[in-house]
Scaffold this active site. Structure first.
Site, short mmCIF file in Angstrom:
data_model
loop_
_atom_site.label_atom_id
_atom_site.label_comp_id
_atom_site.label_asym_id
_atom_site.label_seq_id
_atom_site.Cartn_x
_atom_site.Cartn_y
_atom_site.Cartn_z
CB THR A 187 -0.88 -0.09 1.27
OG1 THR A 187 -1.77 -1.17 1.08
CG2 THR A 187 -1.61 1.17 1.57
NE ARG A 215 -8.63 -8.24 0.91
CZ ARG A 215 -7.61 -7.41 1.09
NH1 ARG A 215 -7.36 -6.46 0.22
NH2 ARG A 215 -6.84 -7.54 2.14
N GLY A 217 -9.87 -4.43 1.72
CA GLY A 217 -8.94 -4.57 2.85
C GLY A 217 -9.09 -3.44 3.84
CG ASP A 218 -5.59 -2.46 6.06
OD1 ASP A 218 -5.40 -3.10 4.99
OD2 ASP A 218 -4.70 -1.78 6.59
CB THR A 238 1.45 -1.12 4.35
OG1 THR A 238 1.54 -2.11 3.32
CG2 THR A 238 2.77 -1.10 5.11
N GLY A 239 -0.33 -3.78 5.24
CA GLY A 239 -0.22 -5.14 5.75
C GLY A 239 -1.42 -5.98 5.36
N GLY A 241 -4.68 -6.94 5.23
CA GLY A 241 -5.84 -6.13 5.55
C GLY A 241 -6.86 -6.79 6.46
N1 ASP Z 1 -3.42 -3.44 3.35
C1 ASP Z 1 -3.61 -3.75 1.97
C2 ASP Z 1 -4.84 -4.60 1.81
O1 ASP Z 1 -5.05 -5.50 2.61
C3 ASP Z 1 -2.47 -4.47 1.33
C4 ASP Z 1 -1.10 -4.00 1.75
O2 ASP Z 1 -0.95 -3.07 2.48
O3 ASP Z 1 -0.13 -4.62 1.33
O4 ASP Z 1 -5.58 -4.39 0.87
#
Ligand code: ASP
Length: 323
Positions: A187, A215, A217-218, A238-239, A241
């Site tokens: 992200t 879908r 995410g966060d 970032t991570g 989600g």
């Molecule tokens: N957080 C993002 C998601 O889950 C993906 C990412 O940050 O790598 O969509």
């Protein structure tokens, strides 16, 4: 990729402006997930966005304008998984999510699952400033965009060879690729503190390669991927989600400061290094508190991040050894 920047109050270190950026790295260079050239191109893109956002603060602009400008720069760079370089869904589309929040007013805006919006962070800001809502989705968000005279692009704008190849590997059942390697996720985001003492945060993403069923995410979820509150801090995440939503990551960091009286570093460490690993959630955050303290923490192998303090030089780092 994520970017954060802030203007220090001057009480702590005499700095007038501070800018910091970061981005998660889950791949191992030894495995060839990234070649050296790609790594330096990513660092260059991060440094460029850093400079763009920092220039806004330096000219006396608001943290909201600064995070917006930085995230737009990253969305426009095809190397990053947001805007132009967004990853593909399993059925070969691009669905983008973004959010933004202002710490002074607690105003927030977000969009999710948009497919024809060049800069989702700009639309998120439109939602915040020119609608009665916080989160708009898919075609509804695009209907709203049309009422605001927003710029549309064809889906082909988001096509990049590298992202398409990643999708093909997923479709071919390449289990050697973790769903969380940087090749599939990543992200972009920014946090900032301006000279008025106002915090802001913004986040934008294409989500995860091979995602399906629309879908989300966060990243567009206020309190999970993005939060800003002048009473505590601004956070962009970032991570993975799904875990970040369940852990309400961005809000939890601020809540630990407000209710638990943690300082920013302790709050971030508890969430990123204790809460998330216990839930098998990989990723990291950038965060800035109202005093200009900056913390960038991650539980992955590395995280692209950059910083610039008033009177200092821009710094870009990937691995843990750097600040
Ligand atoms: N957080 C993002 C998601 O889950 C993906 C990412 O940050 O790598 O969509």
């Amino acid at each position: 990729m994520m970017i954060a920047f802030t203007r220090a109050t001057g009480q702590r270190n005499g700095a007038r402006h501070v800018w910091i950026g970061y981005s998660r790295w889950s791949g191992n260079p030894a495995t060839g997930r990234h070649d050296r050239g790609t790594g330096s191109a990513l660092s260059g893109g991060l440094a460029g966005a850093l400079a763009t956002g920092y220039a806004v603060l330096e000219a006396g602009g608001t943290s909201l304008d600064a995070v917006t400008a930085a995230v737009v720069a990253l969305e426009d760079n095809p190397l990053f998984n947001a805007g132009h370089g967004a990853v593909f869904t399993l059925d070969g589309r691009n669905e983008l999510d973004a959010s933004i929040m202002e710490g002074r007013t607690l105003a927030a805006g977000a969009v999710c699952g948009v497919t024809r919006i060049k800069n989702p962070v700009l639309l998120a800001r439109e939602v915040m400033e020119h609608s009665d809502f916080v989160l708009l989705s898919g075609t509804g968000a695009e209907e709203f965009a049309a009422t605001r005279g927003y710029e549309f692009v064809p889906q082909s704008y988001f096509y990049t060879d590298a992202r398409w190849r990643q999708l093909e590997r997923i479709r071919a059942g390449d289990t050697g690729l973790s769903a969380l390697t940087i090749a599939h996720v990543g992200t972009v985001g920014a946090v900032a503190l301006d000279q008025h003492g106002d915090l802001a945060a913004a986040t934008s993403t294409g989500g995860m390669t091979g995602k399906r069923y629309r879908r989300i995410g966060d990243s567009p979820i206020i309190g999970a991927g993005t939060y800003a509150d002048n009473r505590c801090c601004a956070v962009s995440a970032t991570g993975h989600g799904e875990v970040f939503i369940r852990a309400a990551v961005a809000h939890d960091i601020g809540a630990r400061m407000r209710y638990g009286h943690s300082d920013l570093a302790a709050a971030v460490r508890e969430v990123v290094l204790e809460v998330l690993p216990a839930m098998h959630g990989e990723g990291g955050v950038i965060a800035i508190d109202a005093r200009g303290e900056i913390v960038m923490e991650f539980n992955a192998e590395g995280m692209f991040r950059a910083s610039r303090r008033a009177g200092g030089e821009a710094e870009v780092h990937i691995y843990r050894a750097a600040p």
